[in-house]
Write a protein that holds these residues in place. Structure first.
Motif, PDB file in Angstrom:
ATOM      1  N   VAL A 197      12.211  51.714 -28.780  1.00  0.00           N
ATOM      2  CA  VAL A 197      12.965  51.712 -27.527  1.00  0.00           C
ATOM      3  C   VAL A 197      12.067  51.897 -26.306  1.00  0.00           C
ATOM      4  N   LYS A 198      10.760  51.962 -26.495  1.00  0.00           N
ATOM      5  CA  LYS A 198       9.856  52.185 -25.377  1.00  0.00           C
ATOM      6  C   LYS A 198       9.971  51.111 -24.299  1.00  0.00           C
ATOM      7  N   PRO A 199      10.013  49.812 -24.633  1.00  0.00           N
ATOM      8  CA  PRO A 199      10.168  48.810 -23.576  1.00  0.00           C
ATOM      9  C   PRO A 199      11.478  48.959 -22.785  1.00  0.00           C
ATOM     10  N   MET A 200      12.559  49.288 -23.492  1.00  0.00           N
ATOM     11  CA  MET A 200      13.838  49.474 -22.823  1.00  0.00           C
ATOM     12  C   MET A 200      13.783  50.695 -21.896  1.00  0.00           C
ATOM     13  N   GLN A 201      13.136  51.782 -22.341  1.00  0.00           N
ATOM     14  CA  GLN A 201      13.008  52.974 -21.505  1.00  0.00           C
ATOM     15  C   GLN A 201      12.188  52.689 -20.251  1.00  0.00           C
ATOM     16  N   GLU A 202      11.141  51.887 -20.381  1.00  0.00           N
ATOM     17  CA  GLU A 202      10.315  51.556 -19.217  1.00  0.00           C
ATOM     18  C   GLU A 202      11.111  50.763 -18.192  1.00  0.00           C
ATOM     19  N   VAL A 203      11.898  49.796 -18.655  1.00  0.00           N
ATOM     20  CA  VAL A 203      12.725  49.003 -17.740  1.00  0.00           C
ATOM     21  C   VAL A 203      13.771  49.891 -17.073  1.00  0.00           C
ATOM     22  N   LEU A 204      14.403  50.744 -17.844  1.00  0.00           N
ATOM     23  CA  LEU A 204      15.419  51.639 -17.315  1.00  0.00           C
ATOM     24  C   LEU A 204      14.834  52.601 -16.282  1.00  0.00           C
ATOM     25  N   MET A 205      13.680  53.170 -16.572  1.00  0.00           N
ATOM     26  CA  MET A 205      13.049  54.098 -15.630  1.00  0.00           C
ATOM     27  C   MET A 205      12.623  53.381 -14.347  1.00  0.00           C
ATOM     28  N   ARG A 206      12.168  52.145 -14.463  1.00  0.00           N
ATOM     29  CA  ARG A 206      11.803  51.361 -13.281  1.00  0.00           C
ATOM     30  C   ARG A 206      13.044  51.118 -12.409  1.00  0.00           C
ATOM     31  N   GLU A 207      14.172  50.803 -13.048  1.00  0.00           N
ATOM     32  CA  GLU A 207      15.425  50.580 -12.321  1.00  0.00           C
ATOM     33  C   GLU A 207      15.894  51.864 -11.628  1.00  0.00           C
ATOM     34  N   VAL A 208      15.806  52.989 -12.330  1.00  0.00           N
ATOM     35  CA  VAL A 208      16.193  54.275 -11.737  1.00  0.00           C
ATOM     36  C   VAL A 208      15.299  54.583 -10.532  1.00  0.00           C
ATOM     37  N   GLN A 209      14.007  54.344 -10.681  1.00  0.00           N
ATOM     38  CA  GLN A 209      13.081  54.602  -9.585  1.00  0.00           C
ATOM     39  C   GLN A 209      13.388  53.705  -8.385  1.00  0.00           C
ATOM     40  N   ASP A 210      13.658  52.429  -8.613  1.00  0.00           N
ATOM     41  CA  ASP A 210      13.978  51.515  -7.519  1.00  0.00           C
ATOM     42  C   ASP A 210      15.247  51.932  -6.787  1.00  0.00           C
ATOM     43  N   ARG A 211      16.272  52.302  -7.548  1.00  0.00           N
ATOM     44  CA  ARG A 211      17.537  52.725  -6.919  1.00  0.00           C
ATOM     45  C   ARG A 211      17.361  54.030  -6.143  1.00  0.00           C
ATOM     46  N   THR A 212      16.577  54.952  -6.687  1.00  0.00           N
ATOM     47  CA  THR A 212      16.344  56.215  -6.003  1.00  0.00           C
ATOM     48  C   THR A 212      15.604  55.989  -4.692  1.00  0.00           C
ATOM     49  N   LEU A 213      14.573  55.163  -4.715  1.00  0.00           N
ATOM     50  CA  LEU A 213      13.828  54.866  -3.491  1.00  0.00           C
ATOM     51  C   LEU A 213      14.704  54.154  -2.466  1.00  0.00           C
ATOM     52  N   ALA A 214      15.558  53.242  -2.911  1.00  0.00           N
ATOM     53  CA  ALA A 214      16.461  52.555  -1.987  1.00  0.00           C
ATOM     54  C   ALA A 214      17.436  53.543  -1.356  1.00  0.00           C
ATOM     55  N   GLY A 215      17.935  54.475  -2.136  1.00  0.00           N
ATOM     56  CA  GLY A 215      18.835  55.498  -1.604  1.00  0.00           C
ATOM     57  C   GLY A 215      18.146  56.412  -0.611  1.00  0.00           C
ATOM     58  N   LEU A 216      16.902  56.766  -0.885  1.00  0.00           N
ATOM     59  CA  LEU A 216      16.161  57.624   0.036  1.00  0.00           C
ATOM     60  C   LEU A 216      15.848  56.902   1.340  1.00  0.00           C
ATOM     61  N   ASN A 217      15.541  55.623   1.262  1.00  0.00           N
ATOM     62  CA  ASN A 217      15.258  54.853   2.476  1.00  0.00           C
ATOM     63  C   ASN A 217      16.502  54.725   3.339  1.00  0.00           C
ATOM     64  N   ALA A 218      17.667  54.654   2.724  1.00  0.00           N
ATOM     65  CA  ALA A 218      18.912  54.548   3.486  1.00  0.00           C
ATOM     66  C   ALA A 218      19.301  55.875   4.123  1.00  0.00           C
ATOM     67  N   MET A 219      18.743  56.964   3.650  1.00  0.00           N
ATOM     68  CA  MET A 219      19.121  58.282   4.167  1.00  0.00           C
ATOM     69  C   MET A 219      18.102  58.830   5.155  1.00  0.00           C
ATOM     70  N   ASP A 220      17.684  58.027   6.119  1.00  0.00           N
ATOM     71  CA  ASP A 220      16.806  58.562   7.149  1.00  0.00           C
ATOM     72  C   ASP A 220      17.626  59.508   8.029  1.00  0.00           C
ATOM     73  N   PRO A 221      16.996  60.407   8.762  1.00  0.00           N
ATOM     74  CA  PRO A 221      17.729  61.419   9.526  1.00  0.00           C
ATOM     75  C   PRO A 221      18.721  60.832  10.536  1.00  0.00           C
ATOM     76  N   GLU A 222      18.351  59.747  11.185  1.00  0.00           N
ATOM     77  CA  GLU A 222      19.245  59.166  12.191  1.00  0.00           C
ATOM     78  C   GLU A 222      20.528  58.643  11.548  1.00  0.00           C
ATOM     79  N   THR A 223      20.396  57.952  10.424  1.00  0.00           N
ATOM     80  CA  THR A 223      21.570  57.435   9.717  1.00  0.00           C
ATOM     81  C   THR A 223      22.438  58.580   9.213  1.00  0.00           C
ATOM     82  N   ALA A 224      21.808  59.611   8.696  1.00  0.00           N
ATOM     83  CA  ALA A 224      22.570  60.754   8.184  1.00  0.00           C
ATOM     84  C   ALA A 224      23.370  61.417   9.303  1.00  0.00           C
TER      85      ALA A 224
END
Length: 85
Positions: A23-50
């Motif tokens: 399951v290592k390849p599947m875990q790598e893809v899943l972790m990459r997706e989680v990281q991308d979504r987390t970074l996108a969420g953090l970029n959307a939460m700049d102080p002005e938008t919040a």
């Protein structure tokens, strides 16, 4: 009677021996997706938008709470003042 068997193998060898999937390849893809979504969420939460998102609702809620408080205080003081006179 007690029998002990020690097997010295790597996790990959044990997985292959037991017929479990790798399951290592599947875990790598899943972790990459989680990281991308987390970074996108953090970029959307700049102080002005919040502040734009939270502040209007917060001020409106505070004003409503303040009006309720003053209404209750005025009615309590009006009733208390009339009863003592």
């Amino acid at each position: 009677m007690k029998i002990t068997i020690d097997v010295d193998c790597t996790p990959e060898e044990a997985r292959t021996f037991l017929g479990l999937p790798d399951v290592k390849p599947m875990q790598e893809v899943l972790m990459r997706e989680v990281q991308d979504r987390t970074l996108a969420g953090l970029n959307a939460m700049d102080p002005e938008t919040a502040l734009k998102t939270w502040l209007p609702a917060g001020i409106q809620g505070f004003e409503q709470m303040q009006k309720i408080f003053w209404t209750q205080m005025a009615s309590a003081m009006g009733a208390g003042g009339d009863g003592k006179k």
